[in-house]
Design an enzyme around this catalytic site. Structure first.
Site, PDB file in Angstrom:
ATOM      1  N   GLU A  28      26.725  49.591  48.842  1.00 18.28           N
ATOM      2  CA  GLU A  28      26.380  48.185  48.611  1.00 18.28           C
ATOM      3  C   GLU A  28      25.808  48.017  47.212  1.00 18.28           C
ATOM      4  O   GLU A  28      24.863  48.720  46.832  1.00 18.28           O
ATOM      5  CB  GLU A  28      25.373  47.748  49.679  1.00 18.28           C
ATOM      6  CG  GLU A  28      25.660  46.405  50.292  1.00 18.28           C
ATOM      7  CD  GLU A  28      27.019  46.326  51.001  1.00 18.28           C
ATOM      8  OE1 GLU A  28      27.996  45.881  50.348  1.00 18.28           O
ATOM      9  OE2 GLU A  28      27.103  46.674  52.176  1.00 18.28           O
ATOM     10  N   ASP A  31      29.188  48.519  43.134  1.00 18.75           N
ATOM     11  CA  ASP A  31      30.299  48.048  42.279  1.00 18.75           C
ATOM     12  C   ASP A  31      29.778  47.388  41.003  1.00 18.75           C
ATOM     13  O   ASP A  31      30.501  47.274  40.019  1.00 18.75           O
ATOM     14  CB  ASP A  31      31.291  47.148  43.044  1.00 18.75           C
ATOM     15  CG  ASP A  31      30.724  45.832  43.541  1.00 18.75           C
ATOM     16  OD1 ASP A  31      29.496  45.655  43.524  1.00 18.75           O
ATOM     17  OD2 ASP A  31      31.533  44.969  43.951  1.00 18.75           O
ATOM     18  N   ALA A 113      29.689  34.567  56.303  1.00 20.82           N
ATOM     19  CA  ALA A 113      29.232  35.636  57.195  1.00 20.82           C
ATOM     20  C   ALA A 113      29.157  36.970  56.467  1.00 20.82           C
ATOM     21  O   ALA A 113      28.704  37.965  57.024  1.00 20.82           O
ATOM     22  CB  ALA A 113      30.165  35.749  58.398  1.00 20.82           C
ATOM     23  N   SER A 117      35.293  35.762  52.823  1.00 19.98           N
ATOM     24  CA  SER A 117      36.305  34.719  52.952  1.00 19.98           C
ATOM     25  C   SER A 117      36.653  34.133  51.580  1.00 19.98           C
ATOM     26  O   SER A 117      37.803  33.758  51.337  1.00 19.98           O
ATOM     27  CB  SER A 117      35.853  33.633  53.919  1.00 19.98           C
ATOM     28  OG  SER A 117      34.602  33.132  53.532  1.00 19.98           O
ATOM     29  N   SER A 118      35.693  34.070  50.665  1.00 20.86           N
ATOM     30  CA  SER A 118      36.023  33.457  49.369  1.00 20.86           C
ATOM     31  C   SER A 118      36.967  34.353  48.556  1.00 20.86           C
ATOM     32  O   SER A 118      37.941  33.861  47.974  1.00 20.86           O
ATOM     33  CB  SER A 118      34.771  33.104  48.570  1.00 20.86           C
ATOM     34  OG  SER A 118      33.925  34.205  48.473  1.00 20.86           O
ATOM     35  N   ASP A 162      35.221  43.519  46.669  1.00 20.01           N
ATOM     36  CA  ASP A 162      35.844  42.661  47.686  1.00 20.01           C
ATOM     37  C   ASP A 162      37.302  42.388  47.335  1.00 20.01           C
ATOM     38  O   ASP A 162      38.199  42.483  48.185  1.00 20.01           O
ATOM     39  CB  ASP A 162      35.105  41.313  47.787  1.00 20.01           C
ATOM     40  CG  ASP A 162      33.634  41.503  48.089  1.00 20.01           C
ATOM     41  OD1 ASP A 162      33.269  42.578  48.568  1.00 20.01           O
ATOM     42  OD2 ASP A 162      32.859  40.566  47.831  1.00 20.01           O
TER      43      ASP A 162
HETATM   44  C1  GLA Z   1      29.244  40.780  47.356  1.00 20.65           C
HETATM   45  C2  GLA Z   1      29.986  40.962  46.022  1.00 20.65           C
HETATM   46  C3  GLA Z   1      30.472  42.396  45.849  1.00 20.65           C
HETATM   47  C4  GLA Z   1      29.373  43.413  46.106  1.00 20.65           C
HETATM   48  C5  GLA Z   1      28.623  43.077  47.392  1.00 20.65           C
HETATM   49  C6  GLA Z   1      27.414  43.957  47.592  1.00 20.65           C
HETATM   50  O1  GLA Z   1      30.131  40.935  48.429  1.00 20.65           O
HETATM   51  O2  GLA Z   1      31.073  40.072  45.953  1.00 20.65           O
HETATM   52  O3  GLA Z   1      31.032  42.544  44.554  1.00 20.65           O
HETATM   53  O4  GLA Z   1      28.515  43.516  45.015  1.00 20.65           O
HETATM   54  O5  GLA Z   1      28.206  41.730  47.452  1.00 20.65           O
HETATM   55  O6  GLA Z   1      27.818  45.283  47.765  1.00 20.65           O
END
Ligand code: GLA
Length: 350
Positions: A28, A31, A113, A117-118, A162
């Site tokens: 988490e 990235d 959630a 979704s975006s 994502d």
């Molecule tokens: C969101 C961001 C990702 C990542 C996560 C946390 O989903 O879009 O790029 O940083 O938070 O891991």
């Protein structure tokens, strides 16, 4: 049966593109420094149908029940159409000539959630527009354009996890991704492992400001250490002292170690080791990165008490979902126990 597009716009779509949601199993905020992550695409997602139109570009959302006229020169308005205009602007900036089009959007992903979704909408819009003009583009490039739409158009300084999970991932597999090189490996999820995604009942709060602040803290740590957080150790980070920047950096550096442990664990089908990495990740997200909430913490505790191997918040945090590792043949019993303890929680159908 006529498609949504036909019902709304009166013409058959020229293209129909699906993009899944994603759940992040572990890794988490890593990235943000081009580090490693382990997300998994879902089977649920967003379908965008599109066709050439005669004069103006229109977009319909079945979830909202709204149809809006959009213009590629629009600025962000802080509403759902931003996730259509932004990606189209980025696509047009690469030199792809986009005619007026109609888009219709159908989703079976819960919004807000933490299942992306975006990003799914952005990727599906880019794919649908490319299909209409008959241009092909590599998954990685599509993911980068969708990320630029978030960064430059919507103003959220997110990483690439994502968009890559959605554009390049394979359902049923975890995507072990290096967010710098975008080199990835698909790792099949063992049959007797189930990752359940449970919403804590608290919508993700408006968290864009808090997200960008985390990014700033990570940058500040890198500036102070004079090195990327991918390249330093926990001892190096200790030199930042007991500061917020030090705590944020400690999470990122520790999370890289946990992703590596989780990848080894899944490859060796070691549920206990995977679960331990998940639990440590949650503790670090709560204490050092400060993106958990009392509702997420309570659900994580209930999940573990009911027998999960591991449980952690997933995605950006501030509400939304947890992900938890279970034995596939124990899901029914486990879910009953958790919902008795946390009646406001609900399972996201994957
Ligand atoms: C969101 C961001 C990702 C990542 C996560 C946390 O989903 O879009 O790029 O940083 O938070 O891991």
């Amino acid at each position: 049966m006529s498609s949504l597009h036909e019902t709304i716009f009166g013409s058959k779509p020229d293209a129909s593109c699906f993009a899944p949601g994603r759940v992040n199993l572990i890794g988490e905020y890593t990235d943000l420094v081009g580090g490693s992550v382990l997300p998994m695409p879902l089977t649920k997602g967003i379908t965008v149908e599109a066709a050439k139109a005669s004069s103006i570009t229109m977009v319909h959302s079945s979830l909202r029940g709204e149809t809006e006229v959009i213009d590629l020169s629009d600025e962000a308005k802080g509403q759902w159409t931003d996730y259509v205009v932004g990606p189209l602007q980025m696509l047009a900036a690469t030199g792809v000539d986009l005619p007026p089009m109609s888009f219709s959007i159908e989703s079976n992903l819960p919004p807000g959630a933490g299942v992306s979704s975006s990003a799914a909408l952005e990727v599906a819009v880019i794919r649908a527009a490319l299909a209409v003009v008959d241009v092909s583009m590599a998954d990685e490039r599509i993911a980068r354009l969708a990320q630029r739409a978030e960064n430059e158009f919507c103003g959220v300084q997110c990483g690439i996890m994502d968009q890559m999970a959605i554009a390049a991932g394979t359902p049923g597999n975890a995507l072990a991704l290096n967010c710098d090189t975008l080199i990835f490996k698909n790792i099949p999820i063992p049959d007797d492992w189930t990752f359940a995604v449970i919403h804590c009942g608290q919508e993700r709060q408006l968290s864009d400001g808090a997200y960008n602040e985390r990014r700033e803290a990570v940058r500040a740590a890198e500036a102070e250490l004079g090195a990327s957080l991918k390249k330093v150790t926990l001892d190096d980070v200790a030199s930042l002292g007991a500061t917020i920047v030090g705590a944020r950096a400690r999470h990122i550096v520790g999370e890289h170690v946990r992703v590596a442990a989780a990848v080894t664990a899944i490859e060796h089908m070691d549920r206990n080791a995977f679960g331990m990495a998940m639990n440590e990740s949650h503790a670090s997200l709560a204490a050092d990165f400060e993106v958990s909430t009392p509702e997420l913490d309570a659900l994580v505790t209930a999940a573990r008490d009911a027998g999960a191997y591991g449980a952690r918040l997933t995605g950006a945090g501030f509400g939304g979902c947890i992900v938890t590792l279970l034995d596939s043949d124990d899901v029914g019993r486990w879910a009953k126990e958790v919902s008795a303890k946390c009646p406001q929680s609900w399972a996201v159908q994957l």
